[in-house]
Design an enzyme around this catalytic site. Structure first.
Site, PDB file in Angstrom:
ATOM      1  N   GLY A   1       0.062  -0.939  -0.168  1.00 50.17           N
ATOM      2  CA  GLY A   1      -0.039   0.618  -0.071  1.00 50.17           C
ATOM      3  C   GLY A   1       0.436   0.658   0.269  1.00 50.17           C
TER       4      GLY A   1
ATOM      5  N   CYS B   1      -0.630   3.713   5.486  1.00 47.23           N
ATOM      6  CA  CYS B   1      -1.755   2.980   5.237  1.00 47.23           C
ATOM      7  C   CYS B   1      -1.681   1.540   6.023  1.00 47.23           C
ATOM      8  CB  CYS B   1      -2.237   2.033   4.002  1.00 47.23           C
ATOM      9  SG  CYS B   1      -1.097   1.221   3.561  1.00 47.23           S
ATOM     10  N   GLY B   2      -0.774   2.039   7.134  1.00 48.53           N
ATOM     11  CA  GLY B   2      -0.515   1.279   8.211  1.00 48.53           C
ATOM     12  C   GLY B   2       0.020   0.251   8.003  1.00 48.53           C
TER      13      GLY B   2
ATOM     14  N   GLU C   1       9.221  -3.021   5.303  1.00 52.66           N
ATOM     15  CA  GLU C   1       9.742  -2.223   4.087  1.00 52.66           C
ATOM     16  C   GLU C   1      10.233  -2.839   3.633  1.00 52.66           C
ATOM     17  OE1 GLU C   1       9.781   1.391   4.744  1.00 52.66           O
ATOM     18  OE2 GLU C   1       9.324   1.018   6.816  1.00 52.66           O
ATOM     19  N   ALA C   2      10.201  -3.883   2.855  1.00 55.65           N
ATOM     20  CA  ALA C   2      10.889  -4.941   1.908  1.00 55.65           C
ATOM     21  C   ALA C   2      10.523  -4.159   0.411  1.00 55.65           C
ATOM     22  CB  ALA C   2       9.643  -5.996   2.571  1.00 55.65           C
TER      23      ALA C   2
ATOM     24  N   VAL D   1      16.287   6.148  -3.154  1.00 53.20           N
ATOM     25  CA  VAL D   1      15.969   5.644  -1.530  1.00 53.20           C
ATOM     26  C   VAL D   1      16.675   7.260  -0.847  1.00 53.20           C
ATOM     27  CG1 VAL D   1      16.537   4.560   0.132  1.00 53.20           C
ATOM     28  CG2 VAL D   1      16.142   3.323  -1.549  1.00 53.20           C
TER      29      VAL D   1
END
Length: 221
Positions: free
Chosen positions: A9, A13-14, A87-88, A170
């Site tokens: 998401g 969004c949790g 945090e894939a 990043v």
């Protein structure tokens, strides 16, 4: 049957909240799990939620080998029933392939959490490989909202509230960064394409204080 599941998401969004909740639920049933993360906004080796939840985790870098991580722990007597991979999107494609191998050959569940696209609306390599390999891709049901109230589908990088579209893929930042620092904002597709952040919208939109009204209807203002 072990699974590789990618929970995806936008920001807000949790995802990290769900990652911590899932770890709690599995641990409460006696399952042994290991938490991993990379570039969390709260600092190294931490999974943090904007709701205030935090948990220590193993920090992933480019040298991390998930296959070796699980095998080493099992050799030392830990069962390692599942992995939480937060945090894939920041993982390498090779590391995602390692996670898939952990599922297929070691029968450990892997629950990966991350955003799909970067500030340019381009796929992160880790997210792309997860979409390609995951047994299931779950889009989180908590909807993040653009400043206009529409569903937010894109992540924007900003400096002083102005959206930027160039730079390294990043760069760690958060929604609450101070002046001059990199921050992030979720936008609907329309406003992402127009590069219209909340600050830009406030600066260009009409202000209630400047509107003129004909209160008595006589044509004078």
């Amino acid at each position: 049957m072990a699974e590789l599941v990618f929970f995806s998401g936008t920001m807000d969004c949790g995802k990290s909240t769900l990652a911590l909740q899932m770890h709690h639920n599995h641990a409460a049933r006696g399952r042994d799990g290991v938490l991993f993360t990379r570039h969390d906004r709260a600092g190294s080796a931490t999974i943090s939620s904007r709701l205030g939840l935090q948990r220590r985790a193993d920090e992933v870098d480019d040298t991390t080998d998930f296959w070796a991580e699980v095998v080493t722990r099992r050799t030392r007597g830990r069962p390692v029933d599942y992995l939480i991979a937060d945090e894939a999107q920041f993982y390498t494609a090779a590391q995602v392939e390692q996670l898939a191998r952990v599922v297929d050959e070691l029968s450990a569940d892997v629950f990966a959490f991350g955003i799909t696209t970067d500030f340019r609306a381009r796929l992160f390599p880790g997210s792309q490989r997860l979409v390609e390999l995951a047994d299931r891709v779950e889009v989180l049901q908590v909807r993040a909202l653009c400043w206009c109230g529409s569903r937010a589908t894109h992540n924007a990088r900003t400096v002083d509230g102005v959206m930027v579209v160039e730079g390294d893929q990043v760069v760690v930042g958060d929604v609450g960064a101070t002046s001059g620092e990199v921050a992030y904002e979720v936008l609907c597709r329309r406003h992402h394409v127009r590069r219209m952040t909340a600050r830009v919208a406030r600066a260009t939109g009409p202000s209630a204080q400047t509107l003129l009204f004909d209160e008595d209807g006589d044509g004078d203002r």
